[in-house]
Design a protein around this motif. Structure first.
Motif, PDB file in Angstrom:
ATOM      1  N   GLN A 292      48.115  35.487  31.158  1.00 20.70           N
ATOM      2  CA  GLN A 292      47.220  36.857  31.225  1.00 20.70           C
ATOM      3  C   GLN A 292      47.705  37.801  30.060  1.00 20.70           C
ATOM      4  O   GLN A 292      49.025  37.992  30.133  1.00 20.70           O
TER       5      GLN A 292
ATOM      6  N   CYS B 236      42.238  35.952  30.011  1.00 21.88           N
ATOM      7  CA  CYS B 236      42.822  34.894  31.207  1.00 21.88           C
ATOM      8  C   CYS B 236      42.760  33.467  30.364  1.00 21.88           C
ATOM      9  O   CYS B 236      41.842  32.997  30.033  1.00 21.88           O
TER      10      CYS B 236
ATOM     11  N   TRP C 273      38.501  36.245  39.197  1.00 17.75           N
ATOM     12  CA  TRP C 273      39.206  37.418  38.786  1.00 17.75           C
ATOM     13  C   TRP C 273      39.287  38.290  40.354  1.00 17.75           C
ATOM     14  O   TRP C 273      38.360  38.413  40.882  1.00 17.75           O
TER      15      TRP C 273
ATOM     16  N   CYS D 282      44.139  37.154  37.537  1.00 16.72           N
ATOM     17  CA  CYS D 282      43.174  35.848  37.165  1.00 16.72           C
ATOM     18  C   CYS D 282      43.826  34.773  38.023  1.00 16.72           C
ATOM     19  O   CYS D 282      44.850  34.687  38.169  1.00 16.72           O
TER      20      CYS D 282
END
Lengths: 116, 112
Positions: free
Chosen positions: A6, A23, A34, A92
């Motif tokens: 990320q 991500c 998410w 993520c």
């Protein structure tokens, strides 16, 4: 690396600015999620993709939040007109299976968003 | 909103002791998972137990699931300082999409 990546790791923005969080899931993973994690709390679901299709966005807190995964790999979470309550860690996760929930999710280290 | 609640919220033990954390949830599930989170990092999957299983082991971890009581426990045996972290239970709801619903976590501190 083989894990979920990320970026950025930290983001500071002024109230009212737009931000974009990226991500990179594990290569070949079909499912992408998410989550939003407030300080001292567990993650809360925001949205889910199976390949490029956004199958569930029920957790997005407002229409200022938008997520996409146009080619079924990298995903971007965008927050428009940020507000102080948007300050949180955005996580993520990806998973190899699209149909089977009996697969673990693999998490990135998150983006810590601070809205001033 | 959180599906589950972990108990205790915080736990402090000496190295070598066992640590037990409990999780309760509210609705029918497909499976329950435990994750660990070190400070400033993402979550790491520890173990998954399906709704038709009652107990599962992985190394020093033992997980139980009681679907009649809607509860689970995580036991870490012979704890180490490196086990210091937050531990979360997460449920995959029956018939739902694929997201996990997390509890509020137990902060475990293992003192050397």
């Amino acid at each position: 690396g083989a894990g979920v990546s990320q970026s950025p790791r930290y983001k500071v923005a002024k109230r009212g600015q737009d931000v974009a969080l990226r991500c990179d899931p594990i290569s070949g993973h079909v499912s992408l999620f998410w989550y939003q994690q407030a300080l001292g709390q567990g993650p809360e679901f925001l949205t889910y993709f199976q390949n490029e299709a956004q199958l569930d966005k029920s957790g997005l807190p407002s229409d200022r939040f938008f997520a996409e995964r146009p080619e079924g790999s990298v995903s971007t979470l965008k927050i428009q007109r940020t507000q102080q309550e948007d300050s949180a860690v955005y996580l993520c996760a990806s998973s190899s299976s699209g149909r089977n929930s009996n697969q673990p999710q693999h998490f990135g280290d998150g983006t810590r968003l601070s809205i001033l | 909103s959180q599906q589950g609640e972990e108990d205790p919220q915080a736990l402090s033990i000496q190295e070598g002791e066992n640590a037990t954390m409990n999780c309760s949830y509210k609705t029918s599930i497909n499976n329950l998972q435990w994750y660990r989170q070190n400070s400033g990092r993402g979550l790491v999957h520890l173990i998954l137990i399906r709704s038709n299983e009652r107990e599962k082991h992985s190394g020093r971890l033992r997980v139980t699931l009681d679907t009649s009581k809607k509860s689970s426990s995580l036991l870490i045996t012979a704890s180490r300082a490196a086990d210091t972290a937050s531990y979360f239970c997460a449920t995959a709801l029956e018939g739902s999409a694929r997201q996990l619903t997390f509890g509020s976590g137990t902060q475990l501190t293992v003192l050397p």
